[in-house]
Design a protein around this motif. Structure first.
Motif, PDB file in Angstrom:
ATOM      1  N   GLU A 186       0.831  -1.206   0.000  1.00  0.00           N
ATOM      2  CA  GLU A 186       0.000   0.000   0.000  1.00  0.00           C
ATOM      3  C   GLU A 186       0.866   1.256   0.000  1.00  0.00           C
ATOM      4  O   GLU A 186       0.634   2.189  -0.783  1.00  0.00           O
ATOM      5  CB  GLU A 186      -0.932   0.007   1.210  1.00  0.00           C
ATOM      6  N   PHE A 190       0.825   1.529  -4.020  1.00  0.00           N
ATOM      7  CA  PHE A 190      -0.442   2.214  -4.268  1.00  0.00           C
ATOM      8  C   PHE A 190      -0.404   3.694  -3.890  1.00  0.00           C
ATOM      9  O   PHE A 190      -1.028   4.516  -4.565  1.00  0.00           O
ATOM     10  CB  PHE A 190      -1.581   1.501  -3.544  1.00  0.00           C
ATOM     11  N   ASP A 195      -2.827   5.275 -11.305  1.00  0.00           N
ATOM     12  CA  ASP A 195      -3.718   4.187 -11.691  1.00  0.00           C
ATOM     13  C   ASP A 195      -3.306   3.503 -12.981  1.00  0.00           C
ATOM     14  O   ASP A 195      -3.554   2.309 -13.166  1.00  0.00           O
ATOM     15  CB  ASP A 195      -5.151   4.707 -11.838  1.00  0.00           C
ATOM     16  N   GLY A 210      -4.787   0.892 -11.008  1.00  0.00           N
ATOM     17  CA  GLY A 210      -6.134   1.431 -10.941  1.00  0.00           C
ATOM     18  C   GLY A 210      -7.202   0.362 -10.793  1.00  0.00           C
ATOM     19  O   GLY A 210      -8.197   0.553 -10.079  1.00  0.00           O
ATOM     20  N   GLU A 212      -6.886  -2.488  -9.287  1.00  0.00           N
ATOM     21  CA  GLU A 212      -6.774  -3.146  -7.981  1.00  0.00           C
ATOM     22  C   GLU A 212      -7.012  -2.202  -6.804  1.00  0.00           C
ATOM     23  O   GLU A 212      -7.396  -2.639  -5.716  1.00  0.00           O
ATOM     24  CB  GLU A 212      -5.399  -3.812  -7.841  1.00  0.00           C
ATOM     25  N   ARG A 213      -6.791  -0.910  -6.998  1.00  0.00           N
ATOM     26  CA  ARG A 213      -6.841   0.049  -5.888  1.00  0.00           C
ATOM     27  C   ARG A 213      -8.147  -0.011  -5.070  1.00  0.00           C
ATOM     28  O   ARG A 213      -8.108   0.060  -3.836  1.00  0.00           O
ATOM     29  CB  ARG A 213      -6.616   1.462  -6.415  1.00  0.00           C
ATOM     30  N   PRO A 214      -9.323  -0.130  -5.725  1.00  0.00           N
ATOM     31  CA  PRO A 214     -10.560  -0.118  -4.940  1.00  0.00           C
ATOM     32  C   PRO A 214     -10.688  -1.284  -3.954  1.00  0.00           C
ATOM     33  O   PRO A 214     -11.569  -1.255  -3.079  1.00  0.00           O
ATOM     34  CB  PRO A 214     -11.661  -0.198  -6.009  1.00  0.00           C
ATOM     35  N   HIS A 215      -9.837  -2.304  -4.085  1.00  0.00           N
ATOM     36  CA  HIS A 215     -10.002  -3.526  -3.300  1.00  0.00           C
ATOM     37  C   HIS A 215      -9.028  -3.631  -2.126  1.00  0.00           C
ATOM     38  O   HIS A 215      -9.049  -4.642  -1.416  1.00  0.00           O
ATOM     39  CB  HIS A 215      -9.846  -4.736  -4.218  1.00  0.00           C
ATOM     40  N   GLU A 218     -10.619  -4.468   1.172  1.00  0.00           N
ATOM     41  CA  GLU A 218     -11.105  -5.851   1.181  1.00  0.00           C
ATOM     42  C   GLU A 218      -9.965  -6.817   1.479  1.00  0.00           C
ATOM     43  O   GLU A 218     -10.126  -7.779   2.242  1.00  0.00           O
ATOM     44  CB  GLU A 218     -11.721  -6.204  -0.169  1.00  0.00           C
TER      45      GLU A 218
END
Length: 224
Positions: A186, A190, A195, A210, A212-215, A218
């Motif tokens: 991270e 990230f 992205d 980009g 993968e970033r939203p996850h 999770e």
């Protein structure tokens, strides 16, 4: 042919042409389906191999008569260096690895790591450069390698087994190692890279930061 990053063991390699660097991806070994990447400076013809994972004959065929400046091993796990000894003998290339994994690689392969790299070091591919990003967790000395395309400014990142589409690498049930790895990915990947960054993992298909970033949240919650 448009580069997709989807290669299969026994199938044809795929090549991507950047402004000053050519990237050829090939999959080896039916069981593990490791990726190996041959990078070539288009100005000088100098070449660097990332992960001599298996099938030395296939890798040497890809390398061809252009020779090899270096082999970079992304981490110490056996499936990423089974062809290292044969490739080293055939090419005389410099052997590069993250310093904390270097002794284990030598013990497993009989090949001396001639250059032990740390976070922030660089590896030359002719006139191009790869920046070393240390990502401990999957192994203590795992590294990723970052190249920024000279024309577009788009970063290209070779992640070994530290980052895949869908999550970080396996930490084998070690909660502390997982926390370390996801934190390093991270912070060093990230938080830093845009992205459009394309990344190339040690197994399977490619992805972008980009995608993968939203996850990230999770991944942290599931713990693997």
């Amino acid at each position: 042919m448009t580069y997709t990053g989807d290669v299969t063991v026994g199938g044809a390699p795929e090549t991507r042409e950047l402004a000053h660097l050519s990237i050829t991806k090939v999959a080896v070994d039916e069981k593990m389906s490791n990726n190996a990447y041959l990078l070539r400076c288009t100005a000088t013809g100098e070449q660097v191999l990332i992960d001599a994972a298996d099938d030395a004959e296939r890798l040497l065929e890809l390398i061809g008569g252009g020779g090899l400046t270096a082999v970079v091993t992304t981490h110490q796990h056996w499936d990423h260096h089974r062809a290292l000894a044969a490739v080293a003998r055939a090419t005389g290339a410099e052997i590069v690895a993250g310093a904390p994994d270097a002794d284990a690689i030598t013990e497993q392969t009989g090949v001396t790591v001639t250059r032990r790299v740390q976070h922030g070091d660089t590896v030359a591919v002719g006139g191009c450069s790869l920046e070393v990003i240390a990502l401990a967790g999957h192994t203590p000395g795992s590294i990723a390698l970052l190249h920024t395309d000279g024309d577009t400014g788009v970063p290209h990142l070779f992640t070994g087994d530290s980052l895949f589409p869908g999550g970080v690498g396996n930490t084998f049930g070690d909660a502390d190692a997982f926390t370390q790895l996801v934190g390093e990915v991270e912070h060093k990947v990230f938080d830093r890279l845009p992205d459009q960054t394309w990344f190339y993992p040690g197994h399977g298909g490619d992805s972008t930061i980009g995608a993968e970033r939203p996850h990230l949240a999770e991944w942290r919650e599931r713990g693997w």
